[in-house]
Design an enzyme around this catalytic site. Structure first.
Site: not given
Length: 403
Positions: A93, A168, A192
């Site tokens: 990420k 996210s 997320s």
């Protein structure tokens, strides 16, 4: 960039025997076994995944960057000792630091800061033989269940381009669901990892906070202690998550970050066939649950019961209190000042405009909304917004005080 695009496209021509689809379809446990016994080479697997990741991102815009992989590839090829993730390409990420690259959080001001060293998580992945090969897209500021920012654009769901992959960790969800990564690392504060995993049909794990080291992980707002972030794996099956946690919870992580609890993965408990007593619920009485999620809970309950486990229904206590008094009052304790500061000098992404605008509302408007909203609402959830608006108005007043 041209070189990085050229390599995966030409590699199958150099090694025509590579069976791309066969490699990409292997479960992580089987792929690690093939790599350990050298029936597949790390180089073959890496460039196969690079090619597929490029294909997926052309369809979904899930990738932010390809980090340099050759150095790590050569490093693991030199070592005789093979880690648990030997030769496995792993996607990362955006905000998990990788030496020599950006950690943007989808924000303009982060484009000038290059990470000087790897995060502890990336160091341990490399120690276990993994190859971080792709950095994935995130929503602006990370505080969104969408996956879009003004720098790299919007990420689409590979299962349905008309829908979001969630956020996210949406870039991770899209890449893994599209087949471009077999294992990815995301982060989770308020869903997320869990939401993108759900939206994209994957398995994701949010471990206990600080179970995995957060050293070297950036964020748009510092000092949020009441709602801690947690790093965790995302993959196509549960066994992959377990293998990843087993690899990460090692002495290398405990030594690099002494604040991480030195508790290794307990294989005995994980592999045990002892029946478990599992609590479950299909509503918390606060957030309305759609029929598809109720069905998923019931199917999971039936599967666990069929496997011999005891399922016990329960109702989570004090959810309105937790949301209104604990979550909202701590997360927005400064009247959203720190959150709004993130967008100074930034173009606000369309997916965040309503959220940002609501935080910018004057205190008087928030109090009026708190009074008016219940009178015009027919949904159970909407009745809970009355205390939320009052809390936000109160926090806005407190933000003017110096503590």
């Amino acid at each position: 960039l041209e070189l990085l695009l050229w390599i995966p496209l030409t590699f199958p021509l150099q090694v025509p025997s590579v069976q791309r689809d066969a490699i990409l379809s292997l479960p992580l446990l089987e792929l690690t076994g093939r790599l350990q016994e050298w029936s597949l080479s790390p180089r073959t697997v890496l460039y196969t995944c690079l090619e597929k990741a490029l294909e997926v991102t052309q369809q979904t815009n899930c990738l932010r960057h390809y980090p340099e992989c050759e150095e790590q590839l050569q490093e693991i090829e030199r070592h005789k000792e093979k880690g648990l993730l030997y030769g496995i390409p792993v996607s990362i990420k955006d905000h998990i630091s990788h030496k020599g690259h950006l950690a943007t959080c989808g924000l303009m001001q982060c484009l000038v800061t290059v990470m000087e060293e790897d995060s502890v998580l990336v160091k341990v992945l490399k120690k276990q033989g993994a190859i971080p090969f792709a950095m994935t897209n995130v929503p602006q500021s990370l505080f969104s269940y969408e996956c879009s920012n003004p720098i790299f654009g919007q990420t689409l769901n590979p299962l349905d381009p008309q829908r979001s992959p969630g956020g996210s960790s949406g870039g991770e969800g899209a890449l893994i669901a599209g087949g471009g990564s077999i294992l990815g690392m995301g982060s989770d504060m308020g869903g997320s990892i869990r939401l993108p995993s759900s939206f994209c049909g994957l398995c994701g794990l949010k471990p206990t906070a600080e179970r995995l080291s957060l050293s070297g992980v950036t964020g748009p707002v510092n000092g949020i202690l009441a709602v801690p972030c947690a790093l965790g794996p995302m993959a196509r099956d549960v066994d992959s998550l377990a293998l990843c946690m087993k690899a990460l919870l090692c002495q290398e992580m405990f030594q690099l970050d002494p604040s991480t609890p030195p508790i290794p993965f307990n294989e005995e408990i994980y592999s045990s066939s002892t029946p478990l007593r599992v609590g479950y619920y299909d509503t918390d009485g606060y957030f309305p649950l759609p029929p598809c999620m109720r069905r998923a809970v019931k199917e999971t309950r039936s599967a666990l019961q069929a496997a011999g486990h005891q399922l016990v229904p329960f109702s989570p206590p004090w959810i309105p209190y937790v949301m209104n008094e604990l979550f909202m009052k701590t997360f927005f304790a400064d009247g959203s000042c720190a959150f709004l500061d993130v967008f100074t000098g930034n173009i606000v992404d369309p997916g965040l405009k309503s959220q940002v605008n609501s935080c910018k509302m004057p205190r008087l408007v928030k109090k009026l909304l708190a009074l008016l909203k219940p009178q015009y609402s027919t949904q159970p959830l909407e009745h809970q917004t009355h205390p939320l608006w009052l809390d936000m108005a109160e926090n806005s007043e407190l933000s003017n005080l110096h503590i």
